[in-house]
Enzyme design. Structure first.
Site, PDB file in Angstrom:
ATOM      1  N   GLU A  42       4.808  12.027 -38.821  1.00 27.64           N
ATOM      2  CA  GLU A  42       4.910  11.418 -40.147  1.00 27.64           C
ATOM      3  C   GLU A  42       4.510  12.425 -41.237  1.00 27.64           C
ATOM      4  OE1 GLU A  42       6.184   9.196 -41.725  1.00 27.64           O
ATOM      5  OE2 GLU A  42       5.017   8.980 -43.549  1.00 27.64           O
ATOM      6  N   CYS A  79      22.829   3.427 -53.464  1.00 25.01           N
ATOM      7  CA  CYS A  79      23.454   3.083 -54.728  1.00 25.01           C
ATOM      8  C   CYS A  79      22.814   1.815 -55.299  1.00 25.01           C
ATOM      9  CB  CYS A  79      24.938   2.810 -54.534  1.00 25.01           C
ATOM     10  SG  CYS A  79      25.792   4.082 -53.615  1.00 25.01           S
ATOM     11  N   TRP A  96      25.177   7.106 -54.980  1.00 22.45           N
ATOM     12  CA  TRP A  96      24.655   8.117 -54.058  1.00 22.45           C
ATOM     13  C   TRP A  96      25.850   8.476 -53.189  1.00 22.45           C
ATOM     14  CZ3 TRP A  96      23.788   8.519 -48.691  1.00 22.45           C
ATOM     15  CH2 TRP A  96      22.862   9.494 -48.307  1.00 22.45           C
ATOM     16  N   LYS A 113      15.937   5.482 -51.509  1.00 22.12           N
ATOM     17  CA  LYS A 113      14.802   4.679 -51.068  1.00 22.12           C
ATOM     18  C   LYS A 113      15.184   3.727 -49.944  1.00 22.12           C
ATOM     19  CE  LYS A 113      10.629   3.001 -51.146  1.00 22.12           C
ATOM     20  NZ  LYS A 113       9.658   3.790 -50.369  1.00 22.12           N
ATOM     21  N   ASN A 127      28.497  -0.894 -53.510  1.00 24.61           N
ATOM     22  CA  ASN A 127      27.487  -0.264 -52.630  1.00 24.61           C
ATOM     23  C   ASN A 127      27.970  -0.451 -51.209  1.00 24.61           C
ATOM     24  OD1 ASN A 127      25.875   0.171 -54.794  1.00 24.61           O
ATOM     25  ND2 ASN A 127      24.239  -1.236 -54.187  1.00 24.61           N
ATOM     26  N   GLY A 128      27.876   0.600 -50.411  1.00 26.97           N
ATOM     27  CA  GLY A 128      28.277   0.465 -49.011  1.00 26.97           C
ATOM     28  C   GLY A 128      29.360   1.470 -48.662  1.00 26.97           C
ATOM     29  N   LYS A 188       6.790  13.724 -44.341  1.00 25.12           N
ATOM     30  CA  LYS A 188       6.366  13.585 -45.741  1.00 25.12           C
ATOM     31  C   LYS A 188       6.457  14.921 -46.462  1.00 25.12           C
ATOM     32  CE  LYS A 188       6.339  10.469 -46.345  1.00 25.12           C
ATOM     33  NZ  LYS A 188       6.568   9.156 -45.867  1.00 25.12           N
ATOM     34  N   ARG A 248      15.682   4.596 -56.348  1.00 17.08           N
ATOM     35  CA  ARG A 248      16.411   4.507 -55.076  1.00 17.08           C
ATOM     36  C   ARG A 248      17.223   5.757 -54.778  1.00 17.08           C
ATOM     37  NH1 ARG A 248      17.867  -0.451 -52.621  1.00 17.08           N
ATOM     38  NH2 ARG A 248      16.137  -1.833 -52.941  1.00 17.08           N
ATOM     39  N   HIS A 272       5.315  25.920 -25.548  1.00 16.77           N
ATOM     40  CA  HIS A 272       6.479  25.846 -24.659  1.00 16.77           C
ATOM     41  C   HIS A 272       7.759  26.274 -25.382  1.00 16.77           C
ATOM     42  CE1 HIS A 272       4.193  24.177 -21.371  1.00 16.77           C
ATOM     43  NE2 HIS A 272       3.644  23.315 -22.224  1.00 16.77           N
ATOM     44  N   GLU A 321      10.205  16.065 -46.863  1.00 16.93           N
ATOM     45  CA  GLU A 321      11.100  15.290 -47.740  1.00 16.93           C
ATOM     46  C   GLU A 321      10.786  15.485 -49.214  1.00 16.93           C
ATOM     47  OE1 GLU A 321      11.305  10.933 -47.641  1.00 16.93           O
ATOM     48  OE2 GLU A 321       9.246  10.867 -46.943  1.00 16.93           O
TER      49      GLU A 321
HETATM   50  O1  M6R Z   1      12.936   0.650 -45.552  1.00 16.04           O
HETATM   51  P1  M6R Z   1      12.703   1.274 -44.206  1.00 16.04           P
HETATM   52  O2  M6R Z   1      11.262   1.325 -43.836  1.00 16.04           O
HETATM   53  O3  M6R Z   1      13.525   0.652 -43.129  1.00 16.04           O
HETATM   54  O4  M6R Z   1      13.200   2.760 -44.377  1.00 16.04           O
HETATM   55  C1  M6R Z   1      13.232   3.651 -43.302  1.00 16.04           C
HETATM   56  C2  M6R Z   1      13.349   5.082 -43.768  1.00 16.04           C
HETATM   57  O5  M6R Z   1      14.525   5.269 -44.489  1.00 16.04           O
HETATM   58  C3  M6R Z   1      12.160   5.487 -44.646  1.00 16.04           C
HETATM   59  O6  M6R Z   1      10.944   5.271 -43.994  1.00 16.04           O
HETATM   60  C4  M6R Z   1      12.266   6.967 -45.031  1.00 16.04           C
HETATM   61  O7  M6R Z   1      12.116   7.766 -43.902  1.00 16.04           O
HETATM   62  C5  M6R Z   1      11.242   7.325 -46.097  1.00 16.04           C
HETATM   63  N1  M6R Z   1      11.869   8.038 -47.174  1.00 16.04           N
HETATM   64  C6  M6R Z   1      10.162   8.213 -45.629  1.00 16.04           C
HETATM   65  O8  M6R Z   1       9.250   8.514 -46.621  1.00 16.04           O
END
Ligand code: M6R
Length: 603
Positions: free
Chosen positions: A480, A2, A73, A598, A99-100, A484, A26, A503, A487
């Site tokens: 990773e 948020c 959010w 974000k 927020n929270g 990517k 975000r 396996h 997501e």
């Molecule tokens: O700000 P941070 O690096 O701590 O965030 C961690 C994850 O939320 C962040 O890397 C998330 O997985 C990304 N959206 C990946 O692209």
């Protein structure tokens, strides 16, 4: 997650809507705004969807000199107008954005608000109704009622509150969710992210957990929940607002992928001396060199960078290194060695899961370091040491340049510690040369992106699932790469240590299932070729990405050679581009994938 923007003192509608637009990256699913013109008129508008849908609910004459705005959010209750913030009390005197997450809101509701008329499913409404109840029943000021309420809350919050009987004030409070105060000329702003209001001011004061405040257009007052006044010097935030703009790119994600060579060159200047040797704070290096084990904690992409960091640290320092999901370690704390040292990796520096582990580390007096892109962040402030990733603002939800910066900075740090311990000499592991090779290697890939776009179009976008395979250092890159792709393109993707496929998971391979193989490890390259044949035999559609030394004629993408331990800096880039083009070709919002935020400031 948020976003919050509030202002007292000038054109609130314009500043808030523009601030919320700057926070769009975000991630959010609804938005709202409360405006007060200080002459008896107030306006509340809320909408699901995007900021322009919120703006469409306001008529041009609906302006304010004070206001609070919010992008939500959803956590408690679906995205809807009723659940959007600002939330208000039943007398419509108090308006609150939050927020929270308030963990005990249901208990508070049953204990104090059984009679109250509630209109939303949110934890936030419980808070504003409590403020109202305490103000009415105990005849408290808004500030006192807010403080009384805060003392009952369990959870995380950044709050902005307006009392329409005294509308020239905004009351605020912070615990575990980011909030900062921006100081202007006859106006004051309060926001969850400095980037949202950089066009208004560059002078900021951070709020710390457990602090409350009261701002007007020309004053600000902060104190702790216990009532101790807080005097904190403002600082100037030197970020070029253009660094956070998309420029001529269609999406931030592409801009940030393309910025990686510049980030690596900048890191070379910033953290290496003229002879190419690490220039890292001596105290950090000496303290870390005394550890008998490193523990890296992170989430998502930063966790994947941590897996590469482990390999680098162990290779260059000989100190065993563990990597854990912060979300798991927070509540199942690992058994520690005698001289542990904690490393937190976080682009945003605000990830709630990592903060839980850091809080525990602080309690146990375990020395800690945060590597972050936001040096003003909470994880940077609360760890014993902080090192900047120097990647510049990362706006796309999918992290790209922060990942490569994390690996480059960990390599520099690992060499600095290794030199201190004499496990590596100046001549070995030439950082200057390898970071330059990485920058050039990435540039070649970016220049060759038409081929990657074609691969995404022909081999990925029509599939519901995909696999990335790698061995050695390619394995964490495969994890990773899979994150990517899934997501941003919503193609369900898994990353595998290549031999593990047989396996169990190989049963999922069907005709045309995309399998992307990374081949940068000389020790296992031959075995990787065998694993590729296994999936080809079952109908998989394979994309091979190999470093020049290990490449064969049929490989789809050939990567520039570089030291094996730094190969992720290059090998991750085609996977970022594949994800980008898969999402773009599917017509998706590359920068703001559905359901994602974000900066993940809730646990
Ligand atoms: O700000 P941070 O690096 O701590 O965030 C961690 C994850 O939320 C962040 O890397 C998330 O997985 C990304 N959206 C990946 O692209």
């Amino acid at each position: 997650m948020c976003g919050i923007v509030g202002i007292v003192g000038k054109s609130a509608r314009e500043v808030i809507l523009s601030g919320l637009t700057n926070l769009e990256y975000r991630g959010y699913d609804s938005a709202g705004i409360y405006l007060n013109d200080l002459a008896g008129k107030e306006y509340l508008a809320k909408a699901t969807g995007k900021i322009h849908q919120l703006e469409a609910k306001l008529t041009p004459d609906q302006q304010g000199l004070v206001g609070i705005g919010h992008t939500r959010w959803a956590t408690h209750g679906e995205p809807s107008v009723n659940n959007a913030h600002p939330q208000f009390d039943e007398t419509k005197r108090f308006y609150l954005v939050h927020n929270g997450v308030i963990e005990n809101y249901q208990e508070l509701r049953s204990q104090y608000l059984s009679e109250a008329a509630m209109v939303s499913d949110t934890d936030t409404e419980v808070v504003v109704q409590l403020v109202s109840k305490f103000a009415r029943e105990a005849n408290l000021s808004a500030f006192a009622a807010l403080k009384k309420t805060l003392k009952l809350l369990k959870g995380s919050y950044a709050f902005l509150l307006i009392d329409n009987t005294k509308p020239d004030h905004i009351y605020l409070a912070k615990n575990k969710s980011p909030l900062l105060l921006g100081i202007g000329d006859n106006f004051n702003i309060i926001a969850s992210d400095a980037l949202s209001v950089l066009d208004q001011t560059k002078t900021f004061i951070d709020l710390h957990d457990g602090e409350v405040g009261d701002i007007t257009n020309d004053s600000y007052y902060l104190e702790t929940l216990a009532g101790k006044p807080v005097i904190r010097k403002p600082y100037q935030l030197e970020i070029d607002p253009n660094a956070a703009s998309k420029g001529t790119y269609d999406f931030y994600m592409m801009k940030e992928i393309c910025e990686q060579p510049a980030v690596l060159r900048h890191l070379t200047q910033y953290y290496l001396d003229k002879s190419g040797e690490p220039r890292i704070d001596d105290e950090i290096v000496k303290t870390m060199a005394q550890a008998d084990r490193f523990y890296i904690f992170a989430a998502g992409t930063s966790y994947h960078a941590g897996l590469v960091g482990k390999i680098l640290l162990e290779h260059l320092t000989g100190i065993p290194t563990d990597v854990g999901y912060a979300s798991e370690a927070g509540y199942h704390f690992p058994l520690l060695s005698r001289k542990p040292f904690f490393i937190f990796l976080s682009q945003s520096g605000e990830t709630a899961d990592s903060r839980v582990v850091l809080q525990e580390a602080i309690k146990r007096k375990i020395p800690s370091l945060t590597l972050t892109n936001v040096m003003e962040s909470t994880l940077a402030r609360e760890a014993n040491y902080a090192i900047s990733l120097e990647a510049g603002p990362e706006i796309a939800v999918a992290s790209t340049k922060a990942y490569t910066a994390q690996i480059a900075v960990m390599a520099i740090l690992a060499k600095a510690i290794g030199k201190q311990l004499k496990t590596v000499t100046a001549k070995q592991f030439n950082l200057k040369t390898n970071l330059a090779l990485a920058a050039e290697g990435i540039e070649q890939l970016i220049a060759n992106q038409a081929k990657i776009k074609q691969l995404a179009k022909t081999k990925l976008i029509s599939s519901r699932n995909a696999f990335y395979l790698g061995r050695g250092i390619d394995y964490p890159v495969a994890l990773e790469a899979a994150l990517k792709l899934k997501e941003v393109s919503y193609i369900q993707t898994e990353g595998f240590a290549a031999a593990e496929l047989k396996h169990g998971t190989i049963s999922l391979i069907e005709n045309d299932t995309p399998v992307i193989a990374l081949i940068n490890d000389p020790v296992t390259a031959g075995l990787m070729r065998g694993n590729i044949q296994e999936v080809v035999a079952r109908g998989a559609q394979v994309i091979t990405i190999a470093s020049q030394d290990l490449a064969q004629a049929q490989d789809d993408l050939v990567l520039a050679n570089i030291d094996y331990y730094l190969s992720p800096l290059i090998s991750v880039v085609p996977t970022q581009l594949l994800a980008y083009y898969a999402a773009k070709e599917k017509g998706l919002n590359v920068d703001q994938p559905r359901n994602l935020a974000k900066s993940v400031t809730v646990e």
